[in-house]
Design an enzyme around this catalytic site. Structure first.
Site, PDB file in Angstrom:
ATOM      1  N   PRO A   1       0.869  -1.047   0.071  1.00  0.00           N
ATOM      2  CA  PRO A   1      -0.036  -0.031   0.276  1.00  0.00           C
ATOM      3  C   PRO A   1       0.675   1.050  -0.191  1.00  0.00           C
ATOM      4  CG  PRO A   1      -0.264  -1.602   2.190  1.00  0.00           C
ATOM      5  CD  PRO A   1       0.759  -2.127   1.433  1.00  0.00           C
ATOM      6  N   CYS A   2       1.155   1.549  -1.345  1.00  0.00           N
ATOM      7  CA  CYS A   2       2.313   2.625  -1.491  1.00  0.00           C
ATOM      8  C   CYS A   2       1.477   3.961  -1.004  1.00  0.00           C
ATOM      9  CB  CYS A   2       2.867   2.497  -2.722  1.00  0.00           C
ATOM     10  SG  CYS A   2       1.725   2.243  -4.193  1.00  0.00           S
ATOM     11  N   HIS A   3      -0.133   3.835  -1.736  1.00  0.00           N
ATOM     12  CA  HIS A   3      -0.832   5.290  -1.363  1.00  0.00           C
ATOM     13  C   HIS A   3      -1.223   5.299   0.150  1.00  0.00           C
ATOM     14  CE1 HIS A   3      -3.474   2.033  -0.791  1.00  0.00           C
ATOM     15  NE2 HIS A   3      -3.602   2.508  -0.198  1.00  0.00           N
TER      16      HIS A   3
END
Ligand SMILES: [Zn+2]
Length: 350
Positions: free
Chosen positions: A316-318
Site C-alpha cells: 500500500p504505497c498509497h
C-alpha cells in the site's frame, strides 16, 4: 471505460444525434472497426453494443483503439497543424518506435515546436500519446492473440525462444536467453479504472492501473530481467486476486493473501516491508519511514522506493503521505490515492 448503463445510453444518444455539446466530453470506441470517435463524427454510427465509451483519449488509446481519420477525435477544435498530423501518422506507421530528437529533424520538424503544438491540441505530450498507443496495441494484441498462443503452448512452444508474445511483437525481443517464462496478463476492472496484473501460478509480479505513468518501463524491466512472455489468461493467482480486490472495493476489511514477487534492492525491500505493515485506514509519512529505517535523511530515497513499487494496493504505497499531511504523489494519479485512502477509512469503520 464507462460501465454505467445509463451513462452509456446518454453518450450513445449524443453519438447518434451528433450532439456537439459532447465533443471532447467522451470518446466512443467502435469495437467492430477498432477506431474511436468524437460524438459529432460523420461516419456511419455503430450499434449500441459495439460501443465502448471513454472519458479521455488516452483511455481509448490504452484500450487499443486508434483515432478516427474522419473526425480526428484527438483534436478539439478540429484544425490540426500539419506537423502534428504528421506525428500521428508516423506513430501509426511505426508504433514501436521510441522517439529521439533526431527523429523529429528527420521529418523536417522542429522538435520543441512540434511537441508544444501536439500538447496544446491533444492535452497530452507526444511521448505520452505514442506510449499509450503502443501499450494499447500490445494490450489488445494480448487479448486477441490468446487463442493463437494457447495453440502454440499446447504444441510445446513453451520453452522455445521463438515463441513471441504481443509485447515482443510490438516492442521487440527482450533478451536472447534460451529460457522464457510465460506469465499471464489479466485485466481487472475496478471502480477507479482498469488494472493490469502479471502473474503465474506462483507469484503476482505486477499490479498497476493501465494508465499509470511508467508502466511500460516496468513491464520492460520485468521482460528483460526474467525473459517474460506475456499472454492473456487466468490462473489461480489472478483469479484469487480478482476475488480479493472485489471484496476490497466493496469496503470489506481484508488482508490480502497473494504471494508477491518483490523485485528490488535491499533498501527498497525494507521500505516495502514497512509499507506492508501500515494498517488500512492509517497513513505514515515519508519521514516516518525514514526514521523507522534509522536514517531520517533518507526521505527522498524512501519516496523513490515507494514510487518503485509495482504491486499497487497490495503493497500500500498509497498509505504514504507527505510530512505536512498533504497527499503527495501517486503513480496511479492523486485522485486514486484519495479514493483508496477514503475507501479504507470507511472499511475500517464499518
Ligand atoms: Zn470518427
Amino acid at each position: 471505460m464507462i460501465t454505467s448503463t445509463s451513462q452509456k445510453q446518454e453518450f450513445y444518444r449524443a453519438l447518434v444525434e451528433k450532439d456537439p455539446a459532447y465533443d471532447g466530453i467522451f470518446f466512443a470506441g467502435i469495437k467492430t472497426t477498432g477506431i474511436f470517435c468524437h460524438a459529432t463524427c460523420t461516419a456511419r454510427k455503430p450499434k449500441f453494443e459495439n460501443c465502448d465509451f471513454f472519458l479521455s483519449a488516452e483511455e481509448a488509446l490504452l484500450a487499443g483503439f486508434r483515432p478516427c481519420k474522419i473526425c480526428r477525435p484527438l483534436s478539439f477544435p478540429h484544425t490540426i497543424p500539419e506537423e502534428v498530423q504528421m506525428l500521428v501518422r508516423e506513430v501509426e506507421r511505426n508504433p514501436e518506435k521510441r522517439w529521439q530528437e533526431a527523429d523529429f529533424s528527420k521529418l523536417g520538424l522542429h522538435s520543441a515546436t512540434a511537441r508544444r503544438k501536439f500538447k496544446t491540441i491533444y492535452g497530452m505530450t507526444f511521448v505520452q500519446y505514442a506510449r499509450a498507443r503502443r501499450m494499447g496495441m500490445a494490450f489488445k494484441e494480448i487479448m486477441e492473440g490468446s487463442r493463437v498462443i494457447d495453440q502454440q503452448l499446447s504444441l510445446g512452444y513453451e520453452s522455445s525462444s521463438g515463441f513471441n508474445d504481443a509485447f515482443t511483437k510490438i516492442m521487440g525481443n527482450p533478451a536472447k536467453k534460451a529460457d522464457i517464462r510465460v506469465v499471464n496478463a489479466h485485466f481487472i476492472s475496478t471502480p477507479i479504472g482498469r488494472m493490469l496484473s502479471l502473474s503465474d501460478e506462483n507469484y503476482l509480479y505486477l499490479l498497476e492501473f493501465v494508465d499509470r505513468r511508467g508502466l511500460e518501463r516496468e513491464i520492460e524491466k520485468l521482460r528483460q530481467k526474467h525473459n517474460f512472455r506475456i499472454i492473456h489468461g487466468q490462473n489461480s493467482i489472478n483469479q484469487e486476486l480478482e476475488r480479493q480486490l472485489g471484496r476490497y472495493f466493496q469496503k470489506e476489511p481484508i488482508d490480502f493473501s497473494i504471494p508477491l514477487y518483490m523485485d528490488g534492492s535491499a533498501f527498497q525491500k525494507q521500505v516495502w516491508a514497512i509499507l506492508a505493515s501500515i494498517p488500512a485506514g492509517t497513513t505514515l509519512s515519508y519521514r516516518d519511514i525514514a526514521r523507522e529505517l534509522g536514517n531520517k535523511d533518507k526521505v527522498r530515497a524512501v519516496g523513490n522506493a515507494n514510487g518503485a513499487n509495482q504491486i499497487a494496493i497490495l503493497i500500500p504505497c498509497h498509505r504514504v503521505i507527505k510530512t505536512d499531511g498533504e497527499l503527495g504523489g501517486y503513480g496511479g494519479g492523486i485522485q486514486r490515492k484519495k479514493y483508496l485512502l477514503e475507501l479504507e477509512r470507511q472499511a475500517v469503520k464499518a
